[in-house]
Write a protein that holds these residues in place. Structure first.
Motif, mmCIF file in Angstrom:
data_model
loop_
_atom_site.group_PDB
_atom_site.id
_atom_site.type_symbol
_atom_site.label_atom_id
_atom_site.label_comp_id
_atom_site.label_asym_id
_atom_site.label_seq_id
_atom_site.Cartn_x
_atom_site.Cartn_y
_atom_site.Cartn_z
ATOM 1 N N GLY A 187 115.944 -67.103 68.724
ATOM 2 C CA GLY A 187 115.252 -68.317 69.148
ATOM 3 C C GLY A 187 113.755 -68.227 68.955
ATOM 4 N N ARG A 188 113.118 -69.321 69.302
ATOM 5 C CA ARG A 188 111.670 -69.438 69.077
ATOM 6 C C ARG A 188 110.868 -68.344 69.776
ATOM 7 N NH1 ARG A 188 107.691 -74.460 70.421
ATOM 8 N NH2 ARG A 188 106.023 -73.696 69.112
ATOM 9 N N ASN A 189 111.236 -68.026 70.979
ATOM 10 C CA ASN A 189 110.526 -66.984 71.731
ATOM 11 C C ASN A 189 111.318 -65.684 71.762
ATOM 12 O OD1 ASN A 189 108.318 -68.663 72.420
ATOM 13 N ND2 ASN A 189 109.604 -69.651 73.968
ATOM 14 N N GLY A 190 112.133 -65.471 70.744
ATOM 15 C CA GLY A 190 112.985 -64.294 70.696
ATOM 16 C C GLY A 190 112.238 -63.039 70.305
ATOM 17 N N GLY A 191 112.992 -61.983 70.190
ATOM 18 C CA GLY A 191 112.420 -60.701 69.822
ATOM 19 C C GLY A 191 113.412 -59.587 70.079
ATOM 20 N N LEU A 192 112.891 -58.410 70.246
ATOM 21 C CA LEU A 192 113.693 -57.207 70.433
ATOM 22 C C LEU A 192 113.361 -56.542 71.757
ATOM 23 C CD1 LEU A 192 112.790 -55.575 67.005
ATOM 24 C CD2 LEU A 192 114.748 -57.046 67.455
ATOM 25 N N ARG A 193 114.351 -55.835 72.272
ATOM 26 C CA ARG A 193 114.116 -54.981 73.436
ATOM 27 C C ARG A 193 115.153 -53.867 73.424
ATOM 28 N NH1 ARG A 193 115.304 -59.756 77.254
ATOM 29 N NH2 ARG A 193 117.494 -60.109 76.852
ATOM 30 N N LEU A 194 114.861 -52.835 74.148
ATOM 31 C CA LEU A 194 115.817 -51.732 74.253
ATOM 32 C C LEU A 194 117.061 -52.210 74.985
ATOM 33 C CD1 LEU A 194 113.766 -48.555 75.246
ATOM 34 C CD2 LEU A 194 114.823 -49.066 73.063
ATOM 35 N N ALA A 195 118.212 -51.767 74.530
ATOM 36 C CA ALA A 195 119.472 -52.105 75.185
ATOM 37 C C ALA A 195 119.872 -51.018 76.178
ATOM 38 C CB ALA A 195 120.568 -52.293 74.146
ATOM 39 N N LYS A 196 119.185 -49.887 76.132
ATOM 40 C CA LYS A 196 119.457 -48.761 77.038
ATOM 41 C C LYS A 196 118.144 -48.278 77.619
ATOM 42 C CE LYS A 196 123.450 -46.793 74.689
ATOM 43 N NZ LYS A 196 124.031 -45.539 74.207
ATOM 44 N N GLU A 197 118.237 -47.540 78.668
ATOM 45 C CA GLU A 197 117.059 -46.901 79.242
ATOM 46 C C GLU A 197 116.598 -45.784 78.299
ATOM 47 O OE1 GLU A 197 115.285 -47.690 82.010
ATOM 48 O OE2 GLU A 197 116.593 -49.452 82.042
ATOM 49 N N PRO A 198 115.284 -45.583 78.159
ATOM 50 C CA PRO A 198 114.790 -44.505 77.291
ATOM 51 C C PRO A 198 115.390 -43.138 77.625
ATOM 52 C CG PRO A 198 112.992 -45.940 77.919
ATOM 53 C CD PRO A 198 114.191 -46.376 78.724
ATOM 54 N N ALA A 199 115.654 -42.880 78.884
ATOM 55 C CA ALA A 199 116.226 -41.595 79.293
ATOM 56 C C ALA A 199 117.669 -41.424 78.823
ATOM 57 C CB ALA A 199 116.154 -41.446 80.809
ATOM 58 N N ASP A 200 118.306 -42.530 78.428
ATOM 59 C CA ASP A 200 119.693 -42.481 77.965
ATOM 60 C C ASP A 200 119.819 -42.437 76.440
ATOM 61 O OD1 ASP A 200 120.582 -42.587 80.605
ATOM 62 O OD2 ASP A 200 120.663 -44.780 80.595
#
Length: 152
Positions: A59-72
């Protein structure tokens, strides 16, 4: 041993997403920061999404993010997933091996042990271990990684 570019870009992408957990990040943000090809980075992000490490928001304001915690997110597992092979020398690949010394050479065993040691070190690290932190009064807080902080 040298990591292939795909692995390098995968690590850079995950580090950037980890350091910017408070917002959605675009592929362009990462490409601009590192001066790398957006098209190549799209392939990297696609695979990271397929492996469940990155979530994409459309979407217009979309993007990426982690799906897991960095520790995992284990660095050794990531490297195994993104590297095409661990052939340190021709003799590691039986289909390509033309070396007349292969049957009696002990170098292959030494290189194999070195590769195992390399991966063992990476297996002890998570993405969280790779993040820089700055001390605060209440502990430590992740540092935001940005190309030019004044422009954001």
């Amino acid at each position: 041993m040298r990591l292939i570019q795909f692995t390098d870009f995968s690590l850079r992408t995950l580090l950037f997403l980890s350091a910017n957990r408070d917002r959605l990040v675009t592929i362009q943000d990462i490409a601009d920061l590192h001066g790398i090809s957006k098209n190549h980075l799209m392939k990297v992000v696609y695979q990271l999404g397929q492996t469940g490490l990155v979530e994409t928001v459309r979407g217009r304001n979309g993007g990426l993010r982690l799906a897991k915690e960095p520790a995992d997110i284990n660095i050794g597992q990531l490297v195994r997933t993104t590297e095409t092979d661990f052939f340190m020398a021709e003799c590691f690949d039986r289909a390509q091996d033309t070396c007349p010394l292969t049957n009696d050479c002990k170098l292959k065993h030494t290189l194999n042990d070195a590769t195992k040691a390399f991966l063992a070190v990476l297996d002890q690290q998570t993405l969280a271990d790779m993040l820089p932190s700055i001390p605060t009064e209440s502990g430590s807080k992740p540092v935001r990684i940005m190309r030019n902080a004044a422009s954001h």
